[in-house]
Write a protein that holds these residues in place. Structure first.
Motif, PDB file in Angstrom:
ATOM      1  N   TRP A  20      16.799  -4.038  -4.074  1.00 31.30           N
ATOM      2  CA  TRP A  20      15.338  -3.955  -4.124  1.00 31.30           C
ATOM      3  C   TRP A  20      14.809  -3.672  -5.526  1.00 31.30           C
ATOM      4  O   TRP A  20      13.723  -4.114  -5.889  1.00 31.30           O
ATOM      5  CB  TRP A  20      14.822  -2.854  -3.175  1.00 31.30           C
ATOM      6  CG  TRP A  20      15.109  -3.180  -1.763  1.00 31.30           C
ATOM      7  CD1 TRP A  20      15.968  -2.515  -0.935  1.00 31.30           C
ATOM      8  CD2 TRP A  20      14.579  -4.275  -0.996  1.00 31.30           C
ATOM      9  NE1 TRP A  20      16.008  -3.123   0.288  1.00 31.30           N
ATOM     10  CE2 TRP A  20      15.157  -4.205   0.281  1.00 31.30           C
ATOM     11  CE3 TRP A  20      13.677  -5.298  -1.271  1.00 31.30           C
ATOM     12  CZ2 TRP A  20      14.868  -5.124   1.283  1.00 31.30           C
ATOM     13  CZ3 TRP A  20      13.380  -6.213  -0.281  1.00 31.30           C
ATOM     14  CH2 TRP A  20      13.971  -6.125   0.978  1.00 31.30           C
TER      15      TRP A  20
ATOM     16  N   ASP B 178      12.940   1.160 -13.894  1.00 31.57           N
ATOM     17  CA  ASP B 178      11.762   1.915 -13.467  1.00 31.57           C
ATOM     18  C   ASP B 178      11.176   2.744 -14.608  1.00 31.57           C
ATOM     19  O   ASP B 178       9.959   2.720 -14.847  1.00 31.57           O
ATOM     20  CB  ASP B 178      12.212   2.833 -12.312  1.00 31.57           C
ATOM     21  CG  ASP B 178      11.074   3.545 -11.629  1.00 31.57           C
ATOM     22  OD1 ASP B 178       9.938   3.038 -11.686  1.00 31.57           O
ATOM     23  OD2 ASP B 178      11.314   4.612 -11.039  1.00 31.57           O
TER      24      ASP B 178
ATOM     25  N   LEU C 176       0.835  -1.206   0.000  1.00 33.63           N
ATOM     26  CA  LEU C 176       0.000   0.000   0.000  1.00 33.63           C
ATOM     27  C   LEU C 176       0.866   1.252   0.000  1.00 33.63           C
ATOM     28  O   LEU C 176       0.693   2.146   0.822  1.00 33.63           O
ATOM     29  CB  LEU C 176      -0.940  -0.030   1.215  1.00 33.63           C
ATOM     30  CG  LEU C 176      -1.827  -1.273   1.306  1.00 33.63           C
ATOM     31  CD1 LEU C 176      -2.690  -1.235   2.569  1.00 33.63           C
ATOM     32  CD2 LEU C 176      -2.707  -1.411   0.058  1.00 33.63           C
TER      33      LEU C 176
HETATM   34  P1  NAD Z   1       6.447   2.537  -2.642  1.00 34.70           P
HETATM   35  O1  NAD Z   1       7.805   2.497  -2.030  1.00 34.70           O
HETATM   36  O2  NAD Z   1       5.674   3.793  -2.511  1.00 34.70           O
HETATM   37  O3  NAD Z   1       5.552   1.345  -2.075  1.00 34.70           O
HETATM   38  C1  NAD Z   1       6.040   0.045  -1.915  1.00 34.70           C
HETATM   39  C2  NAD Z   1       5.159  -0.725  -0.944  1.00 34.70           C
HETATM   40  O4  NAD Z   1       5.746  -2.001  -0.718  1.00 34.70           O
HETATM   41  C3  NAD Z   1       5.046  -0.031   0.432  1.00 34.70           C
HETATM   42  O5  NAD Z   1       3.717  -0.164   0.895  1.00 34.70           O
HETATM   43  C4  NAD Z   1       5.971  -0.835   1.304  1.00 34.70           C
HETATM   44  O6  NAD Z   1       5.571  -0.851   2.656  1.00 34.70           O
HETATM   45  C5  NAD Z   1       5.829  -2.234   0.690  1.00 34.70           C
HETATM   46  N1  NAD Z   1       6.958  -3.098   0.998  1.00 34.70           N
HETATM   47  C6  NAD Z   1       6.852  -4.391   1.343  1.00 34.70           C
HETATM   48  N2  NAD Z   1       8.042  -4.915   1.610  1.00 34.70           N
HETATM   49  C7  NAD Z   1       8.937  -3.929   1.427  1.00 34.70           C
HETATM   50  C8  NAD Z   1      10.353  -3.863   1.547  1.00 34.70           C
HETATM   51  N3  NAD Z   1      11.069  -4.921   1.912  1.00 34.70           N
HETATM   52  N4  NAD Z   1      10.964  -2.689   1.259  1.00 34.70           N
HETATM   53  C9  NAD Z   1      10.259  -1.624   0.873  1.00 34.70           C
HETATM   54  N5  NAD Z   1       8.904  -1.631   0.756  1.00 34.70           N
HETATM   55  C10 NAD Z   1       8.256  -2.768   1.031  1.00 34.70           C
HETATM   56  O7  NAD Z   1       6.620   2.139  -4.172  1.00 34.70           O
HETATM   57  P2  NAD Z   1       5.599   2.385  -5.354  1.00 34.70           P
HETATM   58  O8  NAD Z   1       5.927   3.655  -6.043  1.00 34.70           O
HETATM   59  O9  NAD Z   1       4.205   2.201  -4.888  1.00 34.70           O
HETATM   60  O10 NAD Z   1       6.050   1.212  -6.374  1.00 34.70           O
HETATM   61  C11 NAD Z   1       5.675  -0.124  -6.155  1.00 34.70           C
HETATM   62  C12 NAD Z   1       5.744  -0.898  -7.489  1.00 34.70           C
HETATM   63  O11 NAD Z   1       4.852  -0.299  -8.395  1.00 34.70           O
HETATM   64  C13 NAD Z   1       7.109  -0.854  -8.155  1.00 34.70           C
HETATM   65  O12 NAD Z   1       7.382  -2.091  -8.757  1.00 34.70           O
HETATM   66  C14 NAD Z   1       6.982   0.213  -9.209  1.00 34.70           C
HETATM   67  O13 NAD Z   1       7.814   0.011 -10.343  1.00 34.70           O
HETATM   68  C15 NAD Z   1       5.522   0.077  -9.585  1.00 34.70           C
HETATM   69  N6  NAD Z   1       4.959   1.346 -10.068  1.00 34.70           N
HETATM   70  C16 NAD Z   1       4.339   1.356 -11.256  1.00 34.70           C
HETATM   71  C17 NAD Z   1       3.814   2.529 -11.744  1.00 34.70           C
HETATM   72  C18 NAD Z   1       3.097   2.533 -13.060  1.00 34.70           C
HETATM   73  O14 NAD Z   1       2.817   3.610 -13.567  1.00 34.70           O
HETATM   74  N7  NAD Z   1       2.742   1.385 -13.618  1.00 34.70           N
HETATM   75  C19 NAD Z   1       3.938   3.706 -11.023  1.00 34.70           C
HETATM   76  C20 NAD Z   1       4.566   3.669  -9.786  1.00 34.70           C
HETATM   77  C21 NAD Z   1       5.077   2.473  -9.318  1.00 34.70           C
END
Ligand code: NAD
Length: 372
Positions: free
Chosen positions: A212, A220, A50
């Motif tokens: 990570w 990305d 989340l």
């Molecule tokens: P974020 O860091 O905001 O969220 C990551 C989530 O994973 C957090 O809720 C975190 O608590 C959880 N998590 C679980 N285990 C973890 C760990 N060991 N270390 C760190 N976090 C952990 O990242 P985000 O921007 O939401 O990105 C998440 C995924 O979504 C990535 O793979 C990213 O490439 C992808 N993404 C895609 C798009 C798109 O446009 N398609 C946009 C943003 C992100």
């Protein structure tokens, strides 16, 4: 209706065999009947992770979807889970931890699991979801290696569930126009392409750590530019060359690239010059053919996109949410027993291109063939 994903030329046989395995015909009738038998019930989606993308985009998109609704979450914070349950109206029994995902197998409210964790956890979470018998959408990049992609595809195949990648731009009308031009060849084949996606990363997060993220901005942001060139050519590149630019902030980007230039070479001689960086600003793509051109910029954002061709501006109806269309698109594919527009095999293809790009950069720009 949208066009199906055009098969990459190089890996067509392998791609077809994967599609045969995890695609339409291989999905267990039991699951399809379960989905069809839901009557007016929307398919339930559980978000895994989340963080910012789930909170800012996917949650809100699930309030706009016609075929799906948010039905559960997987989080390391039960308190956050309870807040989401209240906001989205699902029971607290549908809140899971990363280590209790197997219990979802007993939850008929959840049909699709959407993996939105850091890249290095995508394989773990996708395989857990498949083992719980749920269809999966996995965010980009699909994983951090081709080997992980293979394991994810195999797990979904074994569980007879579908796997799709969060490639939202395939559902965006500006990009749909590029795919249409590639398909119809109205301007002839696009032979010369140029694109970049870059932003300046302010604070250090998991995205700048190999452990990570699996790499730097290529994983990305660069993946979007690669996708665009594959859309424009309706093909997979046969070879790449890549060079990392000198780091401006080496203490920040310790074990990942900061900026990278690469070219993609296609079987028909088409070439794409691509760029990505965490210390710059780009958001564009242009493709030229003998009888015309297409360009888009901003190209990869959630909204505010603008595109034009040599005929004039691309005029499309305003879009509320790329993500809502993408999630509904996958639900529609499940319900209609059709292949996903953006299947796991496409995510795997992109990891094979990424691995070739990193191999070329490590070899000082040597031409590396892309493995099918
Ligand atoms: P974020 O860091 O905001 O969220 C990551 C989530 O994973 C957090 O809720 C975190 O608590 C959880 N998590 C679980 N285990 C973890 C760990 N060991 N270390 C760190 N976090 C952990 O990242 P985000 O921007 O939401 O990105 C998440 C995924 O979504 C990535 O793979 C990213 O490439 C992808 N993404 C895609 C798009 C798109 O446009 N398609 C946009 C943003 C992100």
């Amino acid at each position: 209706m949208r066009t199906p994903f055009l098969l990459p030329t190089v890996s067509r046989r392998r791609f077809l065999s994967h599609l045969g395995a995890v695609g339409a015909l291989a999905v267990a009738p039991r699951r399809l009947f379960a989905a069809e038998g839901t009557g007016d019930r929307k398919l339930g989606v559980a978000l895994v992770g989340l963080g910012s993308y789930s909170s800012g985009q996917l949650g809100p998109a699930l309030k706009l979807t016609k075929l799906c609704r948010l039905a559960g979450v997987v989080t390391g914070s039960p308190e956050k889970g309870r807040r989401w349950a209240k906001d989205y109206g699902f029971p607290e029994t549908s809140i899971y931890g990363y280590d209790t995902m197997q219990r979802m197998a007993d939850n008929p409210d959840i049909d699709i699991v959407y993996v939105v964790t850091p890249n290095a956890l995508h394989a773990r979470d996708t395989i857990a979801a498949a083992k719980a018998g749920k269809h999966v959408i996995c965010e980009k990049p699909m994983a951090v290696s081709v080997a992980e992609c293979d394991a994810m595809i195999a797990a979904c195949q074994a569980a007879k569930v579908r796997l799709s990648i969060g490639y939202r731009l395939h559902y965006d009308p500006f990009h749909e126009e590029l795919r249409r031009l590639a398909r119809t060849q109205e301007f002839g084949p696009f032979m010369k392409m140029d694109g970049g996606f870059a932003f300046t990363m302010g604070s250090k997060v998991w995205r700048a750590e190999r452990k990570w993220a699996g790499g730097g901005p290529l994983m990305d942001l660069g993946v979007y530019v690669m996708q665009e060139a594959c859309m424009a050519t309706a093909a997979t590149p046969v070879a790449v060359t890549a060079l990392e630019r000198p780091k401006q902030r080496p203490d920040f980007f310790v074990d990942v690239e900061e900026s990278l230039d690469w070219t993609m070479e296609f079987a028909n001689g088409a070439k794409a010059a691509c760029y990505t960086s965490y210390n710059d600003n780009r958001n564009d793509f242009r493709a030229e053919a003998k009888d015309g051109w297409y360009q888009v910029g901003p190209a990869y954002s959630y909204n505010g996109l603008r595109a034009a061709t040599s005929r004039g501006p691309v005029d499309v109806a305003p879009l509320k949410s790329q993500q809502a269309l993408q999630i509904d698109g996958f639900a529609r594919a499940i319900l209609d027993n059709q292949p996903s527009l953006v299947p796991g095999e496409m995510g795997r293809r992109d990891l094979s291109i990424i691995e070739a790009i990193y191999a070329s950069a490590a070899a000082g720009g040597k031409r590396i063939e892309v493995e099918a």
